[in-house]
Design an enzyme around this catalytic site. Structure first.
Site, mmCIF file in Angstrom:
data_model
loop_
_atom_site.group_PDB
_atom_site.id
_atom_site.type_symbol
_atom_site.label_atom_id
_atom_site.label_comp_id
_atom_site.label_asym_id
_atom_site.label_seq_id
_atom_site.Cartn_x
_atom_site.Cartn_y
_atom_site.Cartn_z
ATOM 1 N N HIS A 196 0.853 -1.186 0.000
ATOM 2 C CA HIS A 196 0.000 0.000 0.000
ATOM 3 C C HIS A 196 0.888 1.234 0.000
ATOM 4 O O HIS A 196 2.108 1.132 0.150
ATOM 5 C CB HIS A 196 -0.980 -0.019 1.187
ATOM 6 C CG HIS A 196 -0.354 0.086 2.536
ATOM 7 N ND1 HIS A 196 0.539 -0.854 3.038
ATOM 8 C CD2 HIS A 196 -0.467 1.029 3.518
ATOM 9 C CE1 HIS A 196 0.918 -0.501 4.251
ATOM 10 N NE2 HIS A 196 0.330 0.651 4.561
ATOM 11 N N HIS A 210 1.284 3.904 1.931
ATOM 12 C CA HIS A 210 1.802 4.638 3.092
ATOM 13 C C HIS A 210 3.324 4.786 2.963
ATOM 14 O O HIS A 210 4.006 3.870 2.496
ATOM 15 C CB HIS A 210 1.457 3.911 4.399
ATOM 16 C CG HIS A 210 0.107 4.284 4.939
ATOM 17 N ND1 HIS A 210 -0.624 3.475 5.771
ATOM 18 C CD2 HIS A 210 -0.646 5.407 4.747
ATOM 19 C CE1 HIS A 210 -1.767 4.072 6.091
ATOM 20 N NE2 HIS A 210 -1.806 5.245 5.472
ATOM 21 N N ASP A 225 5.791 4.611 4.944
ATOM 22 C CA ASP A 225 6.716 3.659 5.567
ATOM 23 C C ASP A 225 6.825 2.353 4.781
ATOM 24 O O ASP A 225 7.586 1.455 5.172
ATOM 25 C CB ASP A 225 6.351 3.400 7.044
ATOM 26 C CG ASP A 225 4.943 2.864 7.232
ATOM 27 O OD1 ASP A 225 4.026 3.263 6.475
ATOM 28 O OD2 ASP A 225 4.746 2.042 8.149
ATOM 29 N N HIS A 226 6.097 2.258 3.669
ATOM 30 C CA HIS A 226 6.184 1.083 2.811
ATOM 31 C C HIS A 226 6.651 1.453 1.406
ATOM 32 O O HIS A 226 6.838 0.583 0.563
ATOM 33 C CB HIS A 226 4.819 0.386 2.731
ATOM 34 C CG HIS A 226 4.327 -0.078 4.060
ATOM 35 N ND1 HIS A 226 4.283 -1.395 4.438
ATOM 36 C CD2 HIS A 226 3.901 0.637 5.145
ATOM 37 C CE1 HIS A 226 3.845 -1.490 5.684
ATOM 38 N NE2 HIS A 226 3.601 -0.264 6.135
ATOM 39 N N ASP A 239 -0.228 -3.925 5.764
ATOM 40 C CA ASP A 239 -0.935 -3.419 6.947
ATOM 41 C C ASP A 239 -2.425 -3.711 6.812
ATOM 42 O O ASP A 239 -3.007 -3.540 5.737
ATOM 43 C CB ASP A 239 -0.759 -1.903 7.055
ATOM 44 C CG ASP A 239 0.674 -1.521 7.389
ATOM 45 O OD1 ASP A 239 1.527 -2.414 7.488
ATOM 46 O OD2 ASP A 239 0.925 -0.303 7.550
ATOM 47 N N HIS A 277 6.217 -5.476 11.653
ATOM 48 C CA HIS A 277 5.568 -4.158 11.658
ATOM 49 C C HIS A 277 5.145 -3.764 13.074
ATOM 50 O O HIS A 277 4.002 -3.421 13.349
ATOM 51 C CB HIS A 277 4.348 -4.166 10.708
ATOM 52 C CG HIS A 277 3.859 -2.797 10.323
ATOM 53 N ND1 HIS A 277 2.924 -2.120 11.065
ATOM 54 C CD2 HIS A 277 4.166 -1.985 9.287
ATOM 55 C CE1 HIS A 277 2.672 -0.953 10.487
ATOM 56 N NE2 HIS A 277 3.418 -0.843 9.407
HETATM 57 ZN ZN LIG Z 1 2.882 0.614 7.942
HETATM 58 ZN ZN LIG Z 2 -0.039 1.542 6.529
#
Ligand SMILES: [Zn+2]
Ligand SMILES: [Zn+2]
Ligand SMILES: [Zn+2]
Ligand SMILES: [Zn+2]
Lengths: 379, 379
Positions: free
Chosen positions: A62, A64, A66-67, A255, A316
């Site tokens: 996804h 976000h 942090d990914h 996530d 995570h």
């Molecule tokens: Zn995340």
């Molecule tokens: Zn996320």
């Protein structure tokens, strides 16, 4: 064929000196597939035993940060350190709609030229994968007529197959890779990598007894063909082939606080060798976890209880959970709310194990640079 | 007022475990101004003594990824760890045209909401700042009617003032900040931070001798006003004020192989306390450095020779130059081409020092986490 998985970042939300942002590598015979690419992934790769230049496929669960935010830099650095001649083989990148545009802008504005082509294959999410406000906004902002980046090849747009509630990303002689839907603050996906079944070995002892001599006949039998010997006897593959070697299966979920299209997801993940699931906060914080679209160990265990992997790997983790080796006494007090969550990551493991009691599913906590090998299955 | 500068990343091209990507912080009384923000800057900040939440201004020299790709993640992480109430004070971000769009796309597609507003003030480059192909392409691709990010305030578009060949970024009671042009593979900028001159201290000993008693009169004198005493005598500020305290000056140049508008640049950088200049490769590799839009120690020294800073700080070293403490014997062999460049970063210092002999300019090699304080000048 050897197969292992290495965690490059096991922290939630952002990279810290203790836990990198989300990224892991599935390696098969030297070929590396990267799952998620948070900021700093290229540096984590340099610290690991893996070679960034061996990355042939990237899967982004996804959008976000942090990914995702490590991906443009990773591609640039792979290119900068490219030791061979410019390549014609594209790096295939899979992820939600919007990924193509993000890479075009990041690589375009930074004037980044790559020594290899890349293609972005976008997964079309469905509205039930996130709260309504998050579904419309970012997609609506995308320009519809864009130029490709100079090294970009046209990618496919993948839609949900309602029959199995999955997206088919690729299928070749070695692997079948599907994606499936997860509920999160932004549309999120999981990936199921299914190794193809391989034919069993020829029982050479039996072939000798039957009087069949090594030669082209062996290859025909192995390929599934019956052969007629000089004396008229017919030997069938079933007689002389051992049982096929089942393919291994690795499932990596992005996530999520829930599965979407649960029946299909549980089916495609059924009996995985490894199921990698997030566990951002401990069970005590389930409400807060769900509010942010995340899971607790018990929630991850519930998925594992339904699809029975050999091993459930949790990752995570909120940055409040320091790696087991790094905990210092001063951190170890109880929380003000009196809960048992004192920042001990081992407690997350205990919670998942408790919820999986009696199932035989093993629980492993991922740490940065942990490598788990996935042994060949017995026929 | 205390003032210091901390290097968070001193490596060129990409972050490595030995050198972070470009980023440094100028701190004045706790307020942090960030110059460049390569990937991993937020993690470097966490490892340093600085607080990310104290960053009030960001200056991006150019849009290469090793100076930019850490910015979206840094903003998100500052917001995530925001401990106070949502703020109305914007973070001001300065950088080349294109920066606004990059942040909109990165923050927008990742669904990032910030707890503070931000504004991007874009510097309009001129065509002589880079090779012609790099000037047109990325700018042409920008959509012209865009929605602001929900936390984005309209920013200014800054154009070159042909009178002094500079851009004026901000001027307040404490600082005057200008930008100037550099030649690089992409349009690049340098920044000159000039602290305002401060009034000298009151000579209280002399005031006593003159019979002036402490009170509002002191404030009027300090503010530059003459005062008439009860006995009719007039005391002028010139009599009782010590000489004004000259402002300090810090100049941070982005990647470059040359100055553009040289007279203006040398003027605005003249007599800086610190001049931070890149030195990507050693003098032996000048041709390759220039080809990539970079400088060698002698090229940096040439700029310093012209504008005579107190200290020339070199940074942005090719990742082949390991930090001085980390060199291992096996790295130390001569290069295949027989040049003296054996990966010893100290050689870069010697080259700059050689080129600055007799000027009194001090040369310092930056390393990750090096902090240099900039003492108050004597009146
Ligand atoms: Zn995340
Ligand atoms: Zn996320
Ligand atoms: Zn650079
Ligand atoms: Zn550059």
């Amino acid at each position: 064929m050897s197969m292992d998985i290495t965690f490059l970042g096991t922290g939630s939300a952002y990279p810290s000196p203790h836990r990198g942002a989300s990224a892991l590598v599935l390696r098969t015979e030297g070929d590396c597939w990267l799952f998620d690419c948070g900021e700093g992934t290229q540096t984590q790769l340099m610290k690991s035993q893996l070679k960034a230049s061996r990355i042939t496929k990237v899967f982004i669960s996804h959008l976000h940060g942090d990914h995702l935010f490590g991906l443009p830099g990773l591609l640039c650095t792979i290119s900068l350190n490219w030791s061979s001649a410019p390549s014609q083989t594209p790096v295939d990148i899979y992820g939600p709609c919007g990924l193509r545009h993000f890479l075009r802008v990041a690589l375009g504005l930074s004037g980044s030229q790559l020594l290899f082509p890349y293609a972005v294959h976008e997964l079309e999410p469905t509205p039930d994968q996130c709260p309504p406000d998050a579904f419309l906004h970012p997609l609506a902002a995308l320009p519809c007529d864009e130029h490709l980046h100079p090294q970009e090849l046209p990618g496919r747009t993948l839609t949900l197959d309602s029959a199995d509630e999955c997206y088919t990303l690729l299928e070749d002689e070695h692997f079948l890779v599907k994606a499936f839907r997860l509920f999160h603050r932004l549309p999120s996906f999981g990936f199921a990598v299914q190794e193809q079944e391989r034919p069993g070995r020829l029982n050479t002892q039996l072939l000798k007894e039957l009087g069949v001599k090594p030669g082209p006949v062996y290859g025909r039998l192995k390929a599934g063909e019956s052969v007629t010997l000089d004396d008229g006897r017919v030997v069938t593959p079933g007689q002389v082939l051992e049982r096929p070697i089942p393919g291994r299966k690795v499932c990596v979920l992005g996530d999520c606080s829930a599965l979407v299209g649960q029946a299909g997801v549980l089916h495609v993940c059924q009996g995985a060798d490894l199921l990698v699931h997030e566990a951002t906060l401990s069970d005590e914080h389930q409400e807060r976890a769900v509010e942010h679209g995340h899971s607790t160990p018990s929630m991850a265990a519930e998925v594992a209880r339904a699809c029975r992997p050999r091993t459930l790997v949790l990752h995570h983790f909120s940055q409040r959970y320091k790696p087991a080796g790094l905990r210092v006494e001063e951190d170890a007090g109880s929380e003000a709310d009196g809960s048992k969550d004192n920042g001990d990551v081992m407690e997350l493991k205990r919670q998942a194990e408790g919820a999986l009691q009696g199932t035989g599913v093993q629980v492993v906590l991922a740490e940065d640079f942990l490598t788990l090998s996935i042994p060949i299955k017995r026929p």
